[in-house]
Scaffold this motif. Structure first.
Motif, PDB file in Angstrom:
ATOM      1  N   ILE A  31       0.580   4.789   1.279  1.00  0.00           N
ATOM      2  CA  ILE A  31      -0.313   5.752   2.533  1.00  0.00           C
ATOM      3  C   ILE A  31       0.086   6.482   2.589  1.00  0.00           C
ATOM      4  O   ILE A  31       1.325   6.862   2.156  1.00  0.00           O
ATOM      5  CB  ILE A  31      -0.472   4.738   4.012  1.00  0.00           C
ATOM      6  CG1 ILE A  31       1.230   4.394   4.770  1.00  0.00           C
ATOM      7  CG2 ILE A  31      -0.667   2.992   3.683  1.00  0.00           C
ATOM      8  CD1 ILE A  31       1.412   4.235   5.881  1.00  0.00           C
ATOM      9  N   LYS A  32      -0.723   7.617   3.114  1.00  0.00           N
ATOM     10  CA  LYS A  32      -0.103   9.075   3.370  1.00  0.00           C
ATOM     11  C   LYS A  32      -1.266   8.917   4.947  1.00  0.00           C
ATOM     12  O   LYS A  32      -2.376   9.041   4.328  1.00  0.00           O
ATOM     13  CB  LYS A  32      -1.368   9.637   2.686  1.00  0.00           C
ATOM     14  CG  LYS A  32      -0.990  11.333   2.909  1.00  0.00           C
ATOM     15  CD  LYS A  32      -1.479  12.330   1.484  1.00  0.00           C
ATOM     16  CE  LYS A  32      -1.204  13.696   1.574  1.00  0.00           C
ATOM     17  NZ  LYS A  32       0.072  14.102   1.878  1.00  0.00           N
ATOM     18  N   VAL A  33      -0.602   9.917   5.895  1.00  0.00           N
ATOM     19  CA  VAL A  33      -0.526   9.946   7.144  1.00  0.00           C
ATOM     20  C   VAL A  33      -0.575  11.158   7.474  1.00  0.00           C
ATOM     21  O   VAL A  33      -0.114  12.115   6.571  1.00  0.00           O
ATOM     22  CB  VAL A  33       0.372   9.410   8.141  1.00  0.00           C
ATOM     23  CG1 VAL A  33      -0.176   7.541   7.730  1.00  0.00           C
ATOM     24  CG2 VAL A  33       1.584   9.601   7.761  1.00  0.00           C
TER      25      VAL A  33
ATOM     26  N   ILE B   4       1.888  -1.239  10.342  1.00  0.00           N
ATOM     27  CA  ILE B   4       2.067  -0.144  10.222  1.00  0.00           C
ATOM     28  C   ILE B   4       1.361   0.578  11.661  1.00  0.00           C
ATOM     29  O   ILE B   4       2.050   1.240  12.328  1.00  0.00           O
ATOM     30  CB  ILE B   4       0.880   0.638   9.025  1.00  0.00           C
ATOM     31  CG1 ILE B   4       1.399  -0.146   7.955  1.00  0.00           C
ATOM     32  CG2 ILE B   4       0.685   1.484  10.196  1.00  0.00           C
ATOM     33  CD1 ILE B   4      -0.150   0.076   6.709  1.00  0.00           C
TER      34      ILE B   4
ATOM     35  N   GLU C 299      -2.866  -8.208   3.800  1.00  0.00           N
ATOM     36  CA  GLU C 299      -2.848  -6.850   3.824  1.00  0.00           C
ATOM     37  C   GLU C 299      -3.235  -6.886   5.335  1.00  0.00           C
ATOM     38  O   GLU C 299      -2.700  -6.464   6.086  1.00  0.00           O
ATOM     39  CB  GLU C 299      -4.393  -6.111   3.599  1.00  0.00           C
ATOM     40  CG  GLU C 299      -4.572  -6.522   2.295  1.00  0.00           C
ATOM     41  CD  GLU C 299      -5.884  -5.811   1.260  1.00  0.00           C
ATOM     42  OE1 GLU C 299      -6.622  -5.981   2.027  1.00  0.00           O
ATOM     43  OE2 GLU C 299      -5.682  -5.279   0.678  1.00  0.00           O
TER      44      GLU C 299
ATOM     45  N   TYR D 108      -4.375   6.651   8.625  1.00  0.00           N
ATOM     46  CA  TYR D 108      -3.778   6.871   7.244  1.00  0.00           C
ATOM     47  C   TYR D 108      -4.764   6.322   6.380  1.00  0.00           C
ATOM     48  O   TYR D 108      -5.871   5.399   6.035  1.00  0.00           O
ATOM     49  CB  TYR D 108      -2.623   5.776   6.913  1.00  0.00           C
ATOM     50  CG  TYR D 108      -3.232   4.154   7.411  1.00  0.00           C
ATOM     51  CD1 TYR D 108      -3.419   3.561   6.614  1.00  0.00           C
ATOM     52  CD2 TYR D 108      -3.015   3.530   8.559  1.00  0.00           C
ATOM     53  CE1 TYR D 108      -3.836   2.008   6.480  1.00  0.00           C
ATOM     54  CE2 TYR D 108      -2.768   2.638   8.691  1.00  0.00           C
ATOM     55  CZ  TYR D 108      -3.301   1.384   7.455  1.00  0.00           C
ATOM     56  OH  TYR D 108      -3.450   0.008   8.103  1.00  0.00           O
ATOM     57  N   GLU D 109      -4.241   6.957   4.296  1.00  0.00           N
ATOM     58  CA  GLU D 109      -5.224   6.804   3.479  1.00  0.00           C
ATOM     59  C   GLU D 109      -4.133   6.112   2.761  1.00  0.00           C
ATOM     60  O   GLU D 109      -3.269   6.088   2.519  1.00  0.00           O
ATOM     61  CB  GLU D 109      -5.571   8.556   3.070  1.00  0.00           C
ATOM     62  CG  GLU D 109      -6.487   8.027   1.767  1.00  0.00           C
ATOM     63  CD  GLU D 109      -6.123   9.421   0.663  1.00  0.00           C
ATOM     64  OE1 GLU D 109      -6.465   9.451  -0.315  1.00  0.00           O
ATOM     65  OE2 GLU D 109      -5.732  10.239   1.785  1.00  0.00           O
ATOM     66  N   ILE D 110      -4.745   4.750   2.231  1.00  0.00           N
ATOM     67  CA  ILE D 110      -4.307   4.058   0.835  1.00  0.00           C
ATOM     68  C   ILE D 110      -4.382   4.703  -0.042  1.00  0.00           C
ATOM     69  O   ILE D 110      -5.639   5.171  -0.967  1.00  0.00           O
ATOM     70  CB  ILE D 110      -4.985   3.064   0.737  1.00  0.00           C
ATOM     71  CG1 ILE D 110      -4.772   2.353   2.229  1.00  0.00           C
ATOM     72  CG2 ILE D 110      -4.755   1.859   0.553  1.00  0.00           C
ATOM     73  CD1 ILE D 110      -5.697   0.284   3.011  1.00  0.00           C
TER      74      ILE D 110
ATOM     75  N   GLU E 244      -1.326  -3.717   8.098  1.00  0.00           N
ATOM     76  CA  GLU E 244      -1.541  -3.288   9.009  1.00  0.00           C
ATOM     77  C   GLU E 244      -0.851  -3.402  10.468  1.00  0.00           C
ATOM     78  O   GLU E 244      -0.990  -2.218  10.899  1.00  0.00           O
ATOM     79  CB  GLU E 244      -3.419  -3.871   9.536  1.00  0.00           C
ATOM     80  CG  GLU E 244      -4.179  -3.628   7.702  1.00  0.00           C
ATOM     81  CD  GLU E 244      -5.427  -3.422   7.758  1.00  0.00           C
ATOM     82  OE1 GLU E 244      -5.585  -5.011   8.935  1.00  0.00           O
ATOM     83  OE2 GLU E 244      -7.127  -3.345   7.377  1.00  0.00           O
TER      84      GLU E 244
ATOM     85  N   ARG F 250      -3.011   0.791  -4.009  1.00  0.00           N
ATOM     86  CA  ARG F 250      -2.672  -0.805  -3.613  1.00  0.00           C
ATOM     87  C   ARG F 250      -1.668  -1.147  -5.073  1.00  0.00           C
ATOM     88  O   ARG F 250      -2.034  -1.359  -6.082  1.00  0.00           O
ATOM     89  CB  ARG F 250      -3.741  -1.194  -3.419  1.00  0.00           C
ATOM     90  CG  ARG F 250      -4.988  -0.806  -3.317  1.00  0.00           C
ATOM     91  CD  ARG F 250      -6.321  -0.687  -2.514  1.00  0.00           C
ATOM     92  NE  ARG F 250      -6.630  -0.671  -1.846  1.00  0.00           N
ATOM     93  CZ  ARG F 250      -7.377  -1.149  -0.610  1.00  0.00           C
ATOM     94  NH1 ARG F 250      -6.730  -1.658  -0.261  1.00  0.00           N
ATOM     95  NH2 ARG F 250      -8.324  -0.481  -0.248  1.00  0.00           N
TER      96      ARG F 250
ATOM     97  N   THR G  44       4.889  10.604   3.187  1.00  0.00           N
ATOM     98  CA  THR G  44       4.038   9.010   2.191  1.00  0.00           C
ATOM     99  C   THR G  44       4.737   8.070   2.133  1.00  0.00           C
ATOM    100  O   THR G  44       6.115   8.740   1.830  1.00  0.00           O
ATOM    101  CB  THR G  44       3.335   9.614   1.280  1.00  0.00           C
ATOM    102  OG1 THR G  44       2.147  10.858   1.177  1.00  0.00           O
ATOM    103  CG2 THR G  44       3.171   9.437  -0.263  1.00  0.00           C
TER     104      THR G  44
ATOM    105  N   TRP H 171       1.033  -0.967   0.214  1.00  0.00           N
ATOM    106  CA  TRP H 171      -0.574   0.084  -0.199  1.00  0.00           C
ATOM    107  C   TRP H 171       0.809   1.023  -0.049  1.00  0.00           C
ATOM    108  O   TRP H 171       1.903   1.231   0.803  1.00  0.00           O
ATOM    109  CB  TRP H 171      -1.029  -0.616   1.252  1.00  0.00           C
ATOM    110  CG  TRP H 171      -1.687  -0.850   0.979  1.00  0.00           C
ATOM    111  CD1 TRP H 171      -2.234  -1.266   0.159  1.00  0.00           C
ATOM    112  CD2 TRP H 171      -2.920  -1.210   2.705  1.00  0.00           C
ATOM    113  NE1 TRP H 171      -3.702  -2.670   1.052  1.00  0.00           N
ATOM    114  CE2 TRP H 171      -3.783  -2.913   2.249  1.00  0.00           C
ATOM    115  CE3 TRP H 171      -2.399  -1.100   4.551  1.00  0.00           C
ATOM    116  CZ2 TRP H 171      -4.119  -2.868   3.540  1.00  0.00           C
ATOM    117  CZ3 TRP H 171      -3.434  -1.896   5.035  1.00  0.00           C
ATOM    118  CH2 TRP H 171      -4.475  -2.587   4.591  1.00  0.00           C
TER     119      TRP H 171
END
Length: 295
Positions: free
Chosen positions: A168-170, A231, A224, A240-242, A228, A245, A205, A166
């Protein structure tokens, strides 16, 4: 109209680089060349990462580079500068734009979107049957890969280097933009080789990837769930935003793919045995919409 001297099937890394090499070789100036792919190559569906000293031929399309790497195990952690090397990343869309522009500017090379459904060879030519047309060529370079090419034999074992990741953006700066976590083996191994891979694009990111070497793929939820957990444990992050993928599978085998070559067909890329066992070597991805896959 659909008769060519050479047909390249697949406009990925191997196909486009071959087309570019032919465009720059005067031997092919009077040859008709077809570059065939099932998609238009106008999306970021793939990423390549590689090691390199100083500057190289892809310098103008490098998206990101790192000069420090991190290895982790249960009882050891190693962080090191990799000078004179850099770890570099190219986005698929930048690669396609760059090389397709060059190829399309070459008058004797034609790029066509069509899906190959069959190939038949005679003594004098090869017919490539696609959904919209049949194309004939004197010689074919084929990058279409099927695991059956390697698994039809029993002499050599065939493993897969497979991964899901993934991007991801936090909402806070938790990533070290100067360092790639190349292999983190501190996660449960479960009877085979497993590690996490972290490619920070910015301080908020990053690509988080779960990679294994084994004979068979896992159910998607197992990859997945591991991501998770990682992270949460590594970055103490729950929100966070995925944004992308990915899924990938690279064949790991000593099998000689040249056995599939014929008088008029040569296999290139992964289908020719050119894949390298390296995390981040190639993957397919898409933003948000992707069914849990690439790239």
């Amino acid at each position: 109209m659909n008769e060519f001297d050479y047909i390249i099937i697949g406009a990925g890394a191997s196909g486009l680089l071959l087309a570019d090499a032919m465009a720059n070789d005067s031997f092919f100036d009077q040859k008709k060349i077809l570059l065939l792919d099932k998609v238009l190559k106008n999306s970021n569906d793939r990423t390549w990462c590689f090691w390199e000293k100083s500057n190289g031929q892809f310098e103008e399309i490098i998206h990101k580079r790192w000069n420090s790497i991190h290895f982790q195990g249960e009882d050891v952690a190693k962080r090191t500068k990799i000078d004179p090397y850099s770890y570099k990343m190219i986005r698929g869309i930048d690669f396609y734009d760059h090389y397709l522009k060059k190829v399309k500017a070459t008058s004797n090379i034609t790029f066509v979107q069509d899906t190959v459904v069959g190939i038949s060879e005679t003594e004098d030519q090869v017919a490539v049957k696609a959904v919209n047309n049949t194309y004939t060529g004197k010689y074919i370079f084929n990058s279409l890969f099927d695991y059956k090419m390697a698994t039809q034999q029993t002499k050599y074992p065939v493993l897969q280097q497979h991964f899901i990741g993934w991007v991801i953006k936090v909402n806070k700066p938790i990533f070290n933009t100067e360092e790639v976590t190349y292999m983190d083996f501190s996660i449960p191994q479960k009877g085979n080789t497993r590690f996490m891979y972290v490619l920070p694009y910015s301080n908020d990111t990053a690509l988080i990837e779960y990679t294994l070497f084994s004979e068979k793929l896992l159910p998607t939820p197992e990859y997945e769930e591991a991501i998770e957990d990682y992270i949460l444990q590594r970055f103490q992050c729950q929100e966070y935003e995925i944004i992308e993928r990915e899924f990938g599978s690279i064949p790991m085998t000593a099998y000689d793919f040249r056995e599939h070559h014929t008088n008029r067909i040569r296999y290139i890329g992964t289908a020719g045995g050119w894949a390298k066992p390296s995390t981040g070597y190639t993957f397919m991805s898409t933003a948000n919409k992707v069914p849990k896959l690439i790239a």
